[in-house]
Design an enzyme around this catalytic site. Structure first.
Site, PDB file in Angstrom:
ATOM      1  N   ASP A  19     -10.834   2.660   4.820  1.00 49.91           N
ATOM      2  CA  ASP A  19     -11.426   1.499   4.628  1.00 49.91           C
ATOM      3  C   ASP A  19     -12.463   1.146   5.301  1.00 49.91           C
ATOM      4  O   ASP A  19     -12.830  -0.514   5.131  1.00 49.91           O
ATOM      5  CB  ASP A  19     -10.777   1.567   6.339  1.00 49.91           C
ATOM      6  CG  ASP A  19      -9.563  -0.140   6.178  1.00 49.91           C
ATOM      7  OD1 ASP A  19      -8.851  -0.387   5.075  1.00 49.91           O
ATOM      8  OD2 ASP A  19      -8.777   0.197   6.919  1.00 49.91           O
TER       9      ASP A  19
ATOM     10  N   LYS B  25       1.090  -0.893  -0.440  1.00 56.54           N
ATOM     11  CA  LYS B  25      -0.429   0.328   0.113  1.00 56.54           C
ATOM     12  C   LYS B  25       0.410   1.576  -0.300  1.00 56.54           C
ATOM     13  O   LYS B  25       0.705   2.246  -0.731  1.00 56.54           O
ATOM     14  CB  LYS B  25      -0.779   0.432   1.365  1.00 56.54           C
ATOM     15  CG  LYS B  25      -1.983  -1.313   0.994  1.00 56.54           C
ATOM     16  CD  LYS B  25      -2.360  -2.015   2.280  1.00 56.54           C
ATOM     17  CE  LYS B  25      -3.884  -2.448   2.330  1.00 56.54           C
ATOM     18  NZ  LYS B  25      -4.681  -2.405   3.355  1.00 56.54           N
TER      19      LYS B  25
ATOM     20  N   GLN C 172      -4.542  -1.243  10.470  1.00 56.78           N
ATOM     21  CA  GLN C 172      -4.459  -2.933   9.283  1.00 56.78           C
ATOM     22  C   GLN C 172      -4.976  -4.048  10.584  1.00 56.78           C
ATOM     23  O   GLN C 172      -4.159  -4.042  11.548  1.00 56.78           O
ATOM     24  CB  GLN C 172      -2.187  -3.069   8.864  1.00 56.78           C
ATOM     25  CG  GLN C 172      -2.421  -4.239   8.450  1.00 56.78           C
ATOM     26  CD  GLN C 172      -3.554  -3.772   6.666  1.00 56.78           C
ATOM     27  OE1 GLN C 172      -3.271  -3.307   6.314  1.00 56.78           O
ATOM     28  NE2 GLN C 172      -3.646  -5.174   6.623  1.00 56.78           N
TER      29      GLN C 172
HETATM   30  N1  GUN Z   1      -6.886  -7.055   6.532  1.00 58.29           N
HETATM   31  C1  GUN Z   1      -6.487  -7.632   5.744  1.00 58.29           C
HETATM   32  N2  GUN Z   1      -7.508  -6.869   5.196  1.00 58.29           N
HETATM   33  C2  GUN Z   1      -7.406  -5.845   5.726  1.00 58.29           C
HETATM   34  C3  GUN Z   1      -8.205  -4.030   4.556  1.00 58.29           C
HETATM   35  O1  GUN Z   1      -8.554  -4.156   3.268  1.00 58.29           O
HETATM   36  N3  GUN Z   1      -8.033  -3.287   5.776  1.00 58.29           N
HETATM   37  C4  GUN Z   1      -7.025  -3.660   6.598  1.00 58.29           C
HETATM   38  N4  GUN Z   1      -7.003  -2.491   7.700  1.00 58.29           N
HETATM   39  N5  GUN Z   1      -7.021  -4.253   7.050  1.00 58.29           N
HETATM   40  C5  GUN Z   1      -6.754  -5.472   6.776  1.00 58.29           C
END
Ligand code: GUN
Length: 296
Positions: free
Chosen positions: A122, A55, A99
């Protein structure tokens, strides 16, 4: 070797989306605004390191301001909330992503509710989850389900009236995916069945699907005899399994037995190279949208 013609190329579609975003980012630049995104990672989960790394890389490629806050595993909920309060107040930041998974002593719902809804790129804040259920387009949609919807739309896979079967009821993919695709809206309007670990005869549900979305986190769960010939198959799974032949002793596999399902599927996502790149592209899109709103 030429790739099979029925592949849905998530990397190519994500690249197309990102080039569209680059124009919106350039337009914001003219107005003196650079979209900003903060990543928060707690602990040393190896998969989370990889995901946040990807990311960050895409943010840099698009010229966003990004910053990553890595906190030790022993971080308290209060310490994490204090960091989020600072990030919420920082005008350079339009998006905040914490995350998942978080360490077990931190209550995930408390943390997601503490991100300002306007910065919740998110789509996990209860306000945005509620807007998704209500079909209110002013909310942020979670990136993986939104990316899958975009993959279907851009691959001309019709969803209107289609039988969609979603495997998995997680808050990150399965539940929001079902909510998105049953909406009365373009690229939705599907008849959705949500299957999970207590579902009786999952295979029978799967065989009815025009579009089968596997997001349960069970390696190679979807076998060829569970797929109706011609169906569209979307594989969200990322599972690490033992592999004696690999130098690391492990390899990653999806929730779909790709080798046997691909020949009979109408369309299918490769894994990797299907859903993953779209999740990142949608995060970028949500962040650009948050920045555009900040100057609207
Ligand atoms: N862990 C797995 N997928 C995601 C996501 O799309 N966002 C976040 N913050 N954590 C994750």
């Amino acid at each position: 070797m030429t790739p099979p013609a029925n592949l849905i190329d998530g990397r190519a579609i994500a690249a197309q989306l990102q080039s569209e975003l680059a124009q919106r980012i350039a337009a914001l630049r003219v107005r003196g605004l650079r979209p900003g995104l903060a990543f928060v990672r707690v602990g040393e989960d190896p998969a989370s390191k990889v995901y946040v790394g990807r990311k960050e890389k895409t943010s840099a490629q698009l010229g966003l301001h990004s910053e990553t806050h890595v906190l030790p595993e022993a971080t308290t909920e209060a310490e994490l909330l204090a960091l989020l309060a600072r990030l919420n107040a920082d005008a350079r930041l339009h998006g905040i992503l914490v995350q998942a998974p978080l360490p077990a002593h931190i209550r995930q719902p408390v943390i997601y509710a503490a991100v300002r809804p306007e910065k919740d790129v998110d789509g996990f804040h209860p306000m945005n989850v509620g807007k998704l259920m209500l079909g209110d387009p002013t909310g942020f949609q979670p990136c993986t389900p939104a990316g899958i919807r975009e993959l279907l739309v851009r691959s001309q896979v019709a969803t209107r009236g289609a039988e969609v079967v979603v495997l998995g009821r997680g808050n990150i993919v399965g539940k929001p995916m079902a909510a998105l695709l049953c909406q009365k809206a373009p690229g939705a309007n599907a008849t959705v069945t949500l299957c999970h670990s207590a579902t009786r005869d999952i295979a029978a549900h799967c065989r009815r699907a025009d579009i089968l979305i596997a997001a349960m986190g069970v390696p190679l769960f979807v076998r060829a005899d569970m797929v109706r010939p011609g169906a569209t198959v979307i594989d969200v799974g990322v599972n690490r399994v033992p592999d004696a032949a690999a130098p690391s002793g492990t390899k990653l596999v999806g929730d779909v037995d790709f080798v046997n399902v691909q020949p009979l599927a109408g369309r299918i996502t490769p894994n990797p190279g299907g859903v993953g790149p779209m999740t990142i592209a949608m995060l970028m899109q949500n962040t650009v949208r948050a920045a555009e709103r900040a100057v609207a």
